[in-house]
Design a protein around this motif. Sequence first.
Motif, PDB file in Angstrom:
ATOM      1  N   ARG A 153      39.893 -11.710  25.516  1.00 22.31           N
ATOM      2  CA  ARG A 153      40.645 -12.163  24.593  1.00 22.31           C
ATOM      3  C   ARG A 153      41.409 -11.112  23.143  1.00 22.31           C
ATOM      4  O   ARG A 153      40.848 -10.428  23.413  1.00 22.31           O
ATOM      5  CB  ARG A 153      39.486 -12.822  23.637  1.00 22.31           C
ATOM      6  CG  ARG A 153      38.546 -13.629  24.438  1.00 22.31           C
ATOM      7  CD  ARG A 153      37.733 -14.127  23.664  1.00 22.31           C
ATOM      8  NE  ARG A 153      36.597 -15.169  24.793  1.00 22.31           N
ATOM      9  CZ  ARG A 153      36.227 -16.857  24.505  1.00 22.31           C
ATOM     10  NH1 ARG A 153      36.590 -16.864  22.417  1.00 22.31           N
ATOM     11  NH2 ARG A 153      35.146 -17.389  25.179  1.00 22.31           N
ATOM     12  N   SER A 154      41.856 -11.624  22.828  1.00 25.31           N
ATOM     13  CA  SER A 154      43.138 -10.239  21.534  1.00 25.31           C
ATOM     14  C   SER A 154      43.316 -11.344  21.090  1.00 25.31           C
ATOM     15  O   SER A 154      43.640 -12.684  21.072  1.00 25.31           O
ATOM     16  CB  SER A 154      44.415 -10.094  22.459  1.00 25.31           C
ATOM     17  OG  SER A 154      45.560 -10.405  22.585  1.00 25.31           O
ATOM     18  N   GLU A 165      42.326  -1.827  19.370  1.00 23.30           N
ATOM     19  CA  GLU A 165      40.643  -1.899  19.034  1.00 23.30           C
ATOM     20  C   GLU A 165      40.305  -2.710  20.284  1.00 23.30           C
ATOM     21  O   GLU A 165      40.540  -3.951  20.377  1.00 23.30           O
ATOM     22  CB  GLU A 165      40.098  -2.438  18.004  1.00 23.30           C
ATOM     23  CG  GLU A 165      38.864  -2.605  17.025  1.00 23.30           C
ATOM     24  CD  GLU A 165      38.821  -3.620  16.031  1.00 23.30           C
ATOM     25  OE1 GLU A 165      37.159  -3.758  16.268  1.00 23.30           O
ATOM     26  OE2 GLU A 165      38.961  -3.441  15.360  1.00 23.30           O
ATOM     27  N   VAL A 166      38.917  -2.593  20.547  1.00 18.39           N
ATOM     28  CA  VAL A 166      38.434  -3.098  22.019  1.00 18.39           C
ATOM     29  C   VAL A 166      37.413  -3.275  21.578  1.00 18.39           C
ATOM     30  O   VAL A 166      36.378  -2.311  21.486  1.00 18.39           O
ATOM     31  CB  VAL A 166      38.829  -1.765  23.612  1.00 18.39           C
ATOM     32  CG1 VAL A 166      38.293  -2.610  24.486  1.00 18.39           C
ATOM     33  CG2 VAL A 166      40.493  -2.001  23.258  1.00 18.39           C
ATOM     34  N   ASN A 167      36.485  -3.836  21.944  1.00 21.49           N
ATOM     35  CA  ASN A 167      35.230  -4.004  21.843  1.00 21.49           C
ATOM     36  C   ASN A 167      34.341  -4.923  23.249  1.00 21.49           C
ATOM     37  O   ASN A 167      34.990  -5.555  23.728  1.00 21.49           O
ATOM     38  CB  ASN A 167      34.742  -5.244  21.034  1.00 21.49           C
ATOM     39  CG  ASN A 167      35.080  -4.814  19.220  1.00 21.49           C
ATOM     40  OD1 ASN A 167      34.279  -4.092  18.222  1.00 21.49           O
ATOM     41  ND2 ASN A 167      35.775  -6.666  18.802  1.00 21.49           N
ATOM     42  N   LYS A 183      32.026  -5.853  25.857  1.00 16.36           N
ATOM     43  CA  LYS A 183      30.633  -6.426  25.114  1.00 16.36           C
ATOM     44  C   LYS A 183      29.970  -7.394  26.971  1.00 16.36           C
ATOM     45  O   LYS A 183      30.576  -7.691  27.979  1.00 16.36           O
ATOM     46  CB  LYS A 183      30.668  -8.716  24.960  1.00 16.36           C
ATOM     47  CG  LYS A 183      31.267  -8.027  23.644  1.00 16.36           C
ATOM     48  CD  LYS A 183      31.335  -9.373  23.295  1.00 16.36           C
ATOM     49  CE  LYS A 183      32.029  -9.146  22.064  1.00 16.36           C
ATOM     50  NZ  LYS A 183      32.431 -10.695  21.285  1.00 16.36           N
ATOM     51  N   GLU A 238      32.376   1.243  29.364  1.00 12.35           N
ATOM     52  CA  GLU A 238      33.128   1.295  28.709  1.00 12.35           C
ATOM     53  C   GLU A 238      34.574   2.498  28.129  1.00 12.35           C
ATOM     54  O   GLU A 238      35.721   1.413  27.846  1.00 12.35           O
ATOM     55  CB  GLU A 238      32.533   0.665  27.118  1.00 12.35           C
ATOM     56  CG  GLU A 238      33.548   0.625  26.154  1.00 12.35           C
ATOM     57  CD  GLU A 238      32.744   0.224  25.159  1.00 12.35           C
ATOM     58  OE1 GLU A 238      33.091   0.473  23.610  1.00 12.35           O
ATOM     59  OE2 GLU A 238      31.309   1.031  24.405  1.00 12.35           O
ATOM     60  N   ARG A 292      38.636   0.774  28.674  1.00 18.53           N
ATOM     61  CA  ARG A 292      39.381   1.440  27.553  1.00 18.53           C
ATOM     62  C   ARG A 292      40.866   1.424  27.825  1.00 18.53           C
ATOM     63  O   ARG A 292      41.577   0.725  26.831  1.00 18.53           O
ATOM     64  CB  ARG A 292      38.629   1.814  26.265  1.00 18.53           C
ATOM     65  CG  ARG A 292      39.723   2.070  24.796  1.00 18.53           C
ATOM     66  CD  ARG A 292      38.947   3.098  23.761  1.00 18.53           C
ATOM     67  NE  ARG A 292      37.344   2.610  23.144  1.00 18.53           N
ATOM     68  CZ  ARG A 292      36.683   1.273  22.606  1.00 18.53           C
ATOM     69  NH1 ARG A 292      37.322   0.533  21.893  1.00 18.53           N
ATOM     70  NH2 ARG A 292      35.625   0.943  22.804  1.00 18.53           N
ATOM     71  N   LYS A 297      43.607  -7.386  18.890  1.00 17.87           N
ATOM     72  CA  LYS A 297      42.068  -6.489  18.804  1.00 17.87           C
ATOM     73  C   LYS A 297      42.491  -7.126  20.219  1.00 17.87           C
ATOM     74  O   LYS A 297      42.037  -8.007  19.771  1.00 17.87           O
ATOM     75  CB  LYS A 297      41.830  -7.333  17.423  1.00 17.87           C
ATOM     76  CG  LYS A 297      40.046  -7.067  17.377  1.00 17.87           C
ATOM     77  CD  LYS A 297      39.732  -7.650  16.437  1.00 17.87           C
ATOM     78  CE  LYS A 297      37.675  -7.031  15.769  1.00 17.87           C
ATOM     79  NZ  LYS A 297      37.163  -8.240  14.851  1.00 17.87           N
ATOM     80  N   ASP A 326      39.017  -8.618  22.885  1.00 20.34           N
ATOM     81  CA  ASP A 326      37.438  -8.570  23.285  1.00 20.34           C
ATOM     82  C   ASP A 326      37.285  -8.615  24.596  1.00 20.34           C
ATOM     83  O   ASP A 326      38.293  -9.313  25.287  1.00 20.34           O
ATOM     84  CB  ASP A 326      36.611  -9.788  22.540  1.00 20.34           C
ATOM     85  CG  ASP A 326      36.590  -9.928  20.641  1.00 20.34           C
ATOM     86  OD1 ASP A 326      36.044  -8.692  20.237  1.00 20.34           O
ATOM     87  OD2 ASP A 326      36.477 -10.475  20.473  1.00 20.34           O
ATOM     88  N   SER A 344      35.006  -8.604  27.969  1.00 21.60           N
ATOM     89  CA  SER A 344      33.473  -8.978  28.477  1.00 21.60           C
ATOM     90  C   SER A 344      33.176  -9.286  29.457  1.00 21.60           C
ATOM     91  O   SER A 344      34.361  -9.320  30.745  1.00 21.60           O
ATOM     92  CB  SER A 344      32.555 -10.042  27.467  1.00 21.60           C
ATOM     93  OG  SER A 344      33.275 -11.561  28.031  1.00 21.60           O
TER      94      SER A 344
END
Length: 170
Positions: free
Chosen positions: A8-9, A16-18, A20, A29, A33, A44, A46, A48
């Motif tokens: 998702r962005s 920025e990368v989160n 999960k 990770e 990234r 940004k 996300d 998963s």
Amino acid sequence: HMTVVEVRSVNHRYFEVNFKASRTFASLEPLIREAVRARFDRGKFDVSVTISGEASASQKAQVNLAIAERYISGLNSLKEKFGLSGEITLESLTRIREIFFAEENGILEDISFENIRQALEDALGNLEEMRRKEGKVLFEDISSRIDEADNLVKEIKEKVPATVLSLIHI
């Protein structure tokens, strides 16, 4: 097993990368990234990663009682110190990720970045296409608004001389 990668962005000034995923994938990770960075300069994200099927069936649910005890003790201290009401329930404890986790039974250890690369590439490709479509729609909307503003400026320029002349003849 089946690997599912969801990306998702949202528009963001920086990159920025989160990430999960279960602890099993923590070592991946940096590679994930880098894969996102290779396609996008900003935003940004996300990301998963989940494994379903045989691999997820091999996981055994675990409870970390020591952490649960610390949370319960801490919550009771907060209630007492600040005169708070409410009960600590099983439902409220299930929201604390550190208490409940899945123990891996060896199957997930075989999963490497190569195993999830295609799912990640597909997800990033879908995201790129969606962003391209959104960009095209935004470009068309902004262009039409600029054209509308240009037309209004032309109308105003045409009417200004007549209005000024009528004021002079008064």
